[in-house]
Design an enzyme around this catalytic site. Structure first.
Site, mmCIF file in Angstrom:
data_model
loop_
_atom_site.group_PDB
_atom_site.id
_atom_site.type_symbol
_atom_site.label_atom_id
_atom_site.label_comp_id
_atom_site.label_asym_id
_atom_site.label_seq_id
_atom_site.Cartn_x
_atom_site.Cartn_y
_atom_site.Cartn_z
ATOM 1 N N ASN A 134 -14.815 159.807 19.027
ATOM 2 C CA ASN A 134 -15.091 160.290 17.672
ATOM 3 C C ASN A 134 -16.196 161.347 17.677
ATOM 4 O O ASN A 134 -17.239 161.093 18.265
ATOM 5 C CB ASN A 134 -15.523 159.066 16.834
ATOM 6 N N GLU A 180 -9.540 158.581 27.437
ATOM 7 C CA GLU A 180 -9.331 157.585 28.492
ATOM 8 C C GLU A 180 -7.872 157.143 28.399
ATOM 9 O O GLU A 180 -7.424 156.703 27.336
ATOM 10 C CB GLU A 180 -10.238 156.366 28.278
ATOM 11 N N LYS A 184 -2.472 144.929 15.487
ATOM 12 C CA LYS A 184 -1.960 145.920 16.447
ATOM 13 C C LYS A 184 -0.689 145.409 17.121
ATOM 14 O O LYS A 184 0.272 146.149 17.292
ATOM 15 C CB LYS A 184 -3.030 146.252 17.498
ATOM 16 N N ASN A 240 -17.309 152.771 27.787
ATOM 17 C CA ASN A 240 -18.104 151.751 27.100
ATOM 18 C C ASN A 240 -18.738 150.751 28.065
ATOM 19 O O ASN A 240 -19.766 150.162 27.768
ATOM 20 C CB ASN A 240 -17.248 151.012 26.060
ATOM 21 N N ASP A 254 0.554 155.583 6.960
ATOM 22 C CA ASP A 254 -0.473 154.595 6.619
ATOM 23 C C ASP A 254 0.155 153.622 5.630
ATOM 24 O O ASP A 254 1.307 153.807 5.217
ATOM 25 C CB ASP A 254 -1.742 155.285 6.046
ATOM 26 N N HIS A 301 -7.423 156.468 24.550
ATOM 27 C CA HIS A 301 -8.686 156.230 23.847
ATOM 28 C C HIS A 301 -9.391 157.561 23.593
ATOM 29 O O HIS A 301 -10.011 158.127 24.496
ATOM 30 C CB HIS A 301 -9.557 155.278 24.675
ATOM 31 N N SER A 356 -10.316 150.716 21.192
ATOM 32 C CA SER A 356 -11.517 151.007 21.968
ATOM 33 C C SER A 356 -11.962 149.799 22.778
ATOM 34 O O SER A 356 -12.801 149.934 23.657
ATOM 35 C CB SER A 356 -12.645 151.493 21.058
ATOM 36 N N GLU A 395 -9.217 147.691 14.515
ATOM 37 C CA GLU A 395 -9.340 146.991 15.807
ATOM 38 C C GLU A 395 -9.090 145.477 15.640
ATOM 39 O O GLU A 395 -10.019 144.675 15.598
ATOM 40 C CB GLU A 395 -10.754 147.267 16.354
ATOM 41 N N VAL A 399 -4.723 151.965 14.014
ATOM 42 C CA VAL A 399 -5.033 151.047 12.900
ATOM 43 C C VAL A 399 -6.282 150.247 13.282
ATOM 44 O O VAL A 399 -6.749 150.328 14.421
ATOM 45 C CB VAL A 399 -3.826 150.117 12.581
ATOM 46 N N MET A 420 -10.120 157.841 13.011
ATOM 47 C CA MET A 420 -9.527 158.319 14.262
ATOM 48 C C MET A 420 -8.149 158.943 14.056
ATOM 49 O O MET A 420 -7.836 159.989 14.631
ATOM 50 C CB MET A 420 -9.443 157.175 15.293
#
Ligand code: NAD
Length: 429
Positions: A152, A161, A106, A199, A42, A149, A128, A101, A99, A23
């Site tokens: 992909n 979102e 996070k 979702n 990163d 959000h 997500s 999930e 990063v 992502m």
């Protein structure tokens, strides 16, 4: 964002991205192509280099196919920078965290950023499924924190979102909308809630199909064909489950199920759970509902199917089919079961977390649904949807077909959809 920043030429505008995985890479490409300077961080700069090399290759292919002017590729690449630490974000208007999930990871990263970033910088998470409320909890300046959000592949998918926690302020939402627009995306505003809009409203697509499979109503291929042929979806639910990965899809279902306190309509399906236990995860393991070891894929999952001999369409199904100008046959019944459940979930979401129009945009741009579920309901007639729900509920004890209060409210007020100029949406006759 200060008024200076708002008026500054786009070449000076900096976006930070944390995490150069699937992502982060896509978001970096999207922002750089939109004209922003992108600083990506990163754990190891080589991972950023690798992501940027992938972007380069992707843009090269587009240039070769004449889909992208050479100078746009060169300018996009020139805007990609490797961040050396959070100091690289000091002039950033927006920093997006992408990063893995993991709530603890996070929270740690967002906490550090919130301490160090300028108070003008909008801080965003691409989570997500993690609760934005939990991520905002204890954060310095939670008012400028928002969920962004992306879907992909991020450079291709139009939807973002924008998820507010209860502490996100209005200006941050407005800025989120303008960033999404600047990236060439369509944003929808969503209040924090399990699965957000897309979702969550997509759950019945899989779960209702699985319930019909389990109940012996039809087999895998018949349900997939009905959804493609009657609903004009690019793929049937079982094909899509195989593509996404049964395990990945199951994890989302579990998050939504648990997040809503385990209502029957979101309960994970036993067939799917069993296949996941057996390692039949879909395309990535060559077997899921279909077998991909040879081309074309063949059906690999068999269940007993009850005979449909003597089956006749009910008045509600006939009305549904008539609206779609198609025969009231078994395929129409299968599609109606799935679509009605999606419409009902969309109505529940539209009453609580997002505007009806934006729920529809979410399903069209996030998952390529041919129509928004609420505009489809308005087209068919809300009374027809309710009659179908009543019929499905008559054969079920779980309560999964309980009509959404918003659907009932519109019907009670005589707003039945396009035929009465108003339903979930307004229509001019
Ligand atoms: P990924 O595993 O491909 O990439 C994550 C990256 O984060 C890796 O490069 C990793 O090295 C890096 N990272 C880990 N710890 C870090 C740290 N402390 N500091 C900086 N970088 C760190 O993951 P992904 O698929 O890109 O997913 C990222 C986020 O986006 C997740 O929250 C996921 O739920 C969400 N998301 C994923 C998709 C998808 O389809 N993959 C779609 C929408 C949203």
């Amino acid at each position: 964002m200060s008024s200076d920043a708002a008026n500054s030429p786009i070449k000076d505008r900096v976006i930070g991205v944390i995490g150069a995985g699937t992502m982060g890479e896509g978001i970096a490409q999207t922002a750089a192509h939109a004209g922003f300077v992108v600083e990506t961080l990163d754990t190891n700069p080589d991972l950023v280099k690798k992501a940027y090399a992938t972007i380069h290759e992707r843009l090269d292919r587009q240039v070769e196919k004449n889909k992208l002017p050479r100078h746009e590729r060169d300018e996009t690449i020139a805007r990609l920078r490797i961040a050396t630490g959070t100091d690289s974000f000091k002039n950033a208007e927006l920093v997006i965290e992408a990063v893995p999930e993991d709530l603890t990871l996070k929270r740690r990263i967002l906490g550090e950023l919130a301490e160090k970033l300028s108070p003008r910088t909008v801080l965003a998470s691409n989570t997500s499924s993690i609760s934005m409320t939990k991520l905002a909890d204890g954060l310095k300046h939670p008012e400028r924190f928002i969920g962004m959000h992306f879907f992909n592949p991020a450079p291709v998918m139009k939807l973002v979102e924008l998820i507010s926690s209860p502490k996100t302020d209005f200006q941050t939402v407005v800025l989120g909308v303008s960033f999404a627009n600047a990236f060439g995306k369509t944003p929808i505003k969503v209040k924090d809630s399990p699965g957000f809009v897309v979702n969550r409203v997509a759950r019945p697509f899989y779960l209702e199909s699985l319930a019909m499979l389990e109940g012996g109503v039809a087999d895998v291929q018949t349900i997939d064909a009905a959804v493609r042929d009657v609903g004009r979806f690019p793929m049937g639910p079982f094909q899509l489950l195989d593509l996404i990965g049964l395990d990945v899809n199951l994890a989302v279902t579990k998050t939504v199920h648990e997040g809503f306190d385990k209502p029957a309509r979101f309960a994970p399906n036993a067939i799917q759970s069993k296949l996941v236990e057996q390692g039949r995860l879909g395309r990535k393991t060559q077997r899921g509902f279909y077998d991909y070891s040879s081309e074309p894929a063949t059906r690999s999952f068999e269940t007993p199917v009850r005979s449909a001999e003597g089956w006749k369409p009910t008045a509600a199904l006939t009305a549904f089919a008539k609206a779609l100008n198609k025969p009231a046959d078994r395929a129409m019944y299968l599609f109606a079961r799935i679509m009605t459940a999606i419409i009902n979930e969309a109505a529940l979401a539209a009453e609580t977390i997002a505007l009806p129009r934006e729920v529809d945009l979410g399903m069209k741009y996030g998952l390529n649904y041919p129509e928004g579920p609420l505009e489809l309901a308005d087209f068919i007639g809300l009374d027809v949807v309710q009659n179908l729900m009543r019929e499905f509920a008559a054969d079920d004890r779980s309560g999964r077909y309980e009509a959404a209060p918003l659907l009932l409210k519109h019907i009670a007020e005589g707003n039945l959809g396009e035929k009465s100029a108003a339903g979930f949406l307004r229509h001019s006759l």
